[in-house]
Design a protein around this motif. Structure first.
Motif, short mmCIF file in Angstrom:
data_model
loop_
_atom_site.label_atom_id
_atom_site.label_comp_id
_atom_site.label_asym_id
_atom_site.label_seq_id
_atom_site.Cartn_x
_atom_site.Cartn_y
_atom_site.Cartn_z
N VAL A 199 44.78 39.78 23.48
CA VAL A 199 45.92 40.21 24.30
C VAL A 199 45.84 39.57 25.69
CG1 VAL A 199 46.00 42.40 23.05
CG2 VAL A 199 44.80 42.29 25.25
N PHE A 200 47.02 39.43 26.32
CA PHE A 200 47.09 38.77 27.63
C PHE A 200 48.38 39.17 28.35
CE2 PHE A 200 48.52 36.08 24.19
CZ PHE A 200 49.76 35.61 24.60
N SER A 201 48.40 38.98 29.68
CA SER A 201 49.56 39.29 30.52
C SER A 201 49.81 38.14 31.49
CB SER A 201 49.33 40.57 31.33
OG SER A 201 49.46 41.72 30.53
N ALA A 202 51.09 37.75 31.63
CA ALA A 202 51.44 36.60 32.46
C ALA A 202 51.16 36.83 33.95
CB ALA A 202 52.92 36.25 32.27
N HIS A 203 51.29 38.07 34.41
CA HIS A 203 51.19 38.30 35.86
C HIS A 203 49.77 38.17 36.39
CE1 HIS A 203 49.54 42.51 36.21
NE2 HIS A 203 49.86 42.51 34.92
N LYS A 204 48.80 37.95 35.51
CA LYS A 204 47.43 37.72 35.96
C LYS A 204 47.18 36.24 36.28
CE LYS A 204 46.12 42.02 35.09
NZ LYS A 204 45.75 43.00 36.14
N PHE A 205 48.10 35.35 35.86
CA PHE A 205 47.91 33.92 36.17
C PHE A 205 49.17 33.31 36.77
CE2 PHE A 205 48.42 34.57 31.58
CZ PHE A 205 49.50 33.75 31.25
N TYR A 206 49.74 34.04 37.77
CA TYR A 206 50.84 33.54 38.60
C TYR A 206 52.16 33.43 37.84
CZ TYR A 206 46.57 32.45 41.05
OH TYR A 206 45.32 32.54 41.62
N GLY A 207 52.28 34.22 36.77
CA GLY A 207 53.53 34.32 36.04
C GLY A 207 54.23 35.63 36.37
N PRO A 208 55.35 35.92 35.68
CA PRO A 208 56.11 37.14 35.97
C PRO A 208 55.46 38.39 35.40
CG PRO A 208 57.11 35.93 34.15
CD PRO A 208 56.00 35.06 34.67
N LYS A 209 55.75 39.52 36.02
CA LYS A 209 55.34 40.81 35.49
C LYS A 209 56.25 41.19 34.32
CE LYS A 209 53.60 42.58 39.91
NZ LYS A 209 53.82 41.32 40.67
N GLY A 210 55.75 42.06 33.46
CA GLY A 210 56.57 42.59 32.39
C GLY A 210 56.61 41.75 31.13
N VAL A 211 55.73 40.75 31.04
CA VAL A 211 55.66 39.95 29.82
C VAL A 211 54.20 39.59 29.54
CG1 VAL A 211 56.03 37.72 30.99
CG2 VAL A 211 56.61 37.97 28.55
N GLY A 212 53.84 39.67 28.29
CA GLY A 212 52.49 39.30 27.86
C GLY A 212 52.55 39.03 26.38
N GLY A 213 51.41 39.09 25.74
CA GLY A 213 51.45 38.77 24.33
C GLY A 213 50.24 39.22 23.55
N LEU A 214 50.39 39.06 22.25
CA LEU A 214 49.32 39.37 21.30
C LEU A 214 49.17 38.19 20.36
CD1 LEU A 214 47.38 41.19 19.63
CD2 LEU A 214 49.42 42.07 18.46
N TYR A 215 47.97 37.64 20.33
CA TYR A 215 47.63 36.66 19.29
C TYR A 215 47.12 37.42 18.07
CZ TYR A 215 44.46 33.80 16.54
OH TYR A 215 43.80 33.22 15.49
N MET A 216 47.63 37.05 16.88
CA MET A 216 47.16 37.64 15.63
C MET A 216 46.75 36.52 14.69
SD MET A 216 49.86 40.72 14.83
CE MET A 216 51.22 39.64 14.46
N ALA A 217 45.50 36.52 14.25
CA ALA A 217 45.05 35.54 13.27
C ALA A 217 45.80 35.78 11.95
CB ALA A 217 43.55 35.67 13.05
N ASP A 218 45.99 34.73 11.18
CA ASP A 218 46.75 34.83 9.93
C ASP A 218 46.21 35.93 9.02
OD1 ASP A 218 48.61 32.83 10.46
OD2 ASP A 218 47.26 31.25 9.78
N GLY A 219 44.90 35.98 8.88
CA GLY A 219 44.31 36.95 7.96
C GLY A 219 44.31 38.37 8.46
N ALA A 220 44.64 38.56 9.76
CA ALA A 220 44.58 39.91 10.34
C ALA A 220 45.93 40.61 10.33
CB ALA A 220 44.04 39.83 11.75
N LYS A 221 47.01 39.86 10.18
CA LYS A 221 48.36 40.44 10.30
C LYS A 221 48.59 41.57 9.30
CE LYS A 221 50.54 36.18 12.01
NZ LYS A 221 51.56 35.14 11.73
#
Length: 380
Positions: A199-221
């Motif tokens: 998991v990650f959030s854009a506002h920690k690296f000079y991006g906007p607040k309110g957006v981030g993401g989740l990486y899911m490996a193929d086998g984990a979905k």
């Protein structure tokens, strides 16, 4: 960023970062001219959809994965909830968390107990490092997931995620890695880390607040259940109109962070070491965490017998923190520092200084002078 620096000396970059002007400029057209819904079927929508897809490709390349493995959320907290609560129908009912994880992980784990899950918490040593043998001893046949953050938000301590993943996969369990503080500050390649979720959030690296993401490996979905149902966007994992401006801003911010990483690191580490050496020269102070195995922008210092709450208040326009941004308003001792063996008083006397791209040497010099004056005054 100059307007910020006219009023404040900002040393709380682990809490959030100011949006980079280059990021904002990329986002602006998608608030006004390019406003179409990317889920539509007409040409206007398709042009915006193309921009979102290009941004997604950039984010995926920056993390060493494929864009169809990334789900966009409102931030890391939502992504953590998606993973943990998505396990509700799992046959395995045991979760392992490290005791120094972010509250978003710890409180969601506690919530999972209502659904019959048992949670085990791994201890850390005085430097905030986890003993891998204790992981081996704790993991069981019914362990569904192990939560391990890449870099700690309070101390900057970096954990050996690849080694943790190898142990967990040997026992046929999954790994959730909170990379919120790490992405954009260290080079992350998901092929090397081999985690199942990140998991990650854009506002920690000079991006906007309110957006981030989740990486899911193929086998984990297949192990997850969506939290939000509706129009079937994002492969059905998170329905709702995607945050076009946020995704484009995050992609730009990540690209810039990785391009400027070596330059930023070289400059910021000098400023951090200058700040740290001067503040540790004050009597009855000590560093919390590892001196070597940590993020280049973070230092956490205990000023014995000086309550951090009083120090932060008197610092006024110098912005620092006593812990996590999500719990810094409370006067309770940091659970991270307590887990590392600090007493309540020591934890309540600790300050996190986190530097960033727009930190200047003159600001560090002013901070050193002000902190030294205040520590002497408060002790007197």
């Amino acid at each position: 960023m100059d307007s910020i620096h006219q009023n404040f000396i900002y040393l709380d970059y682990n809490s959030t970062t100011p949006i980079d002007d280059r990021v904002l400029n990329e986002m602006l057209p998608y608030f006004s001219a390019n406003y179409a819904n990317p889920s539509g079927s007409h040409l206007f929508s398709l042009t915006v959809q193309d921009a979102v897809e290009q941004a997604s490709e950039g984010i995926a390349i920056g993390m060493g994965t494929q864009s169809n493995n990334i789900i966009y959320t409102s931030g890391a907290t939502e992504a953590i909830n998606l993973v943990l609560k998505g396990l509700q129908f799992s046959n395995k009912k045991h979760i392992i968390s490290i005791s120094t994880e972010h509250k978003a992980v710890l409180e969601t784990c506690a919530f999972m107990e209502q659904w019959g899950f048992e949670i085990s918490y791994l201890k850390v040593d005085h430097q905030g490092m986890v003993n891998l043998e204790s992981l081996v001893e704790t993991i069981r046949e019914d362990t569904a997931l192990v939560c391990a953050m890449l870099a700690n938000n309070e101390t900057g301590v970096i954990l050996p995620i690849r080694q943790i993943t190898e142990i967990v996969h040997q026992h046929h369990a999954l790994v959730l890695c909170d990379a919120t503080q790490a992405l954009g500050k260290i080079d992350i390649n998901l092929r090397d880390l081999a985690v199942d979720f990140m998991v990650f959030s854009a506002h920690k690296f000079y991006g906007p607040k309110g957006v981030g993401g989740l990486y899911m490996a193929d086998g984990a979905k297949k192990f997850l259940t969506p939290l939000i149902h509706g129009g079937g966007q994002q492969q059905g994992w998170r329905s709702g109109t995607v945050n076009t401006t946020g995704i484009i801003g995050m992609a730009t911010a990540l690209r810039i962070a990785l391009e400027d990483l070596d330059k930023d690191q070289a400059r910021i580490i000098q400023l951090r070491d200058y700040l740290e050496s001067e503040l540790l020269a004050i009597g009855d102070t000590f560093l919390n965490g590892s001196k070597t195995n940590r993020l280049f922008n973070t230092t956490n210092i205990c000023f014995s017998t000086v309550l951090s709450e009083q120090l932060i208040t008197r610092l006024g326009t110098i912005s620092v923190s006593s812990g996590s941004a999500c719990s810094a308003v409370t006067s309770r001792p940091s659970h991270v520092l307590k887990a590392m063996g600090l007493s309540d008083m020591e934890a309540l006397s600790s300050i996190r200084f986190s530097l960033g791209r727009f930190t200047r040497e003159v600001e560090i010099s002013q901070t050193i002078m002000k902190v030294k004056q205040l520590v002497e005054k408060l002790r007197a």
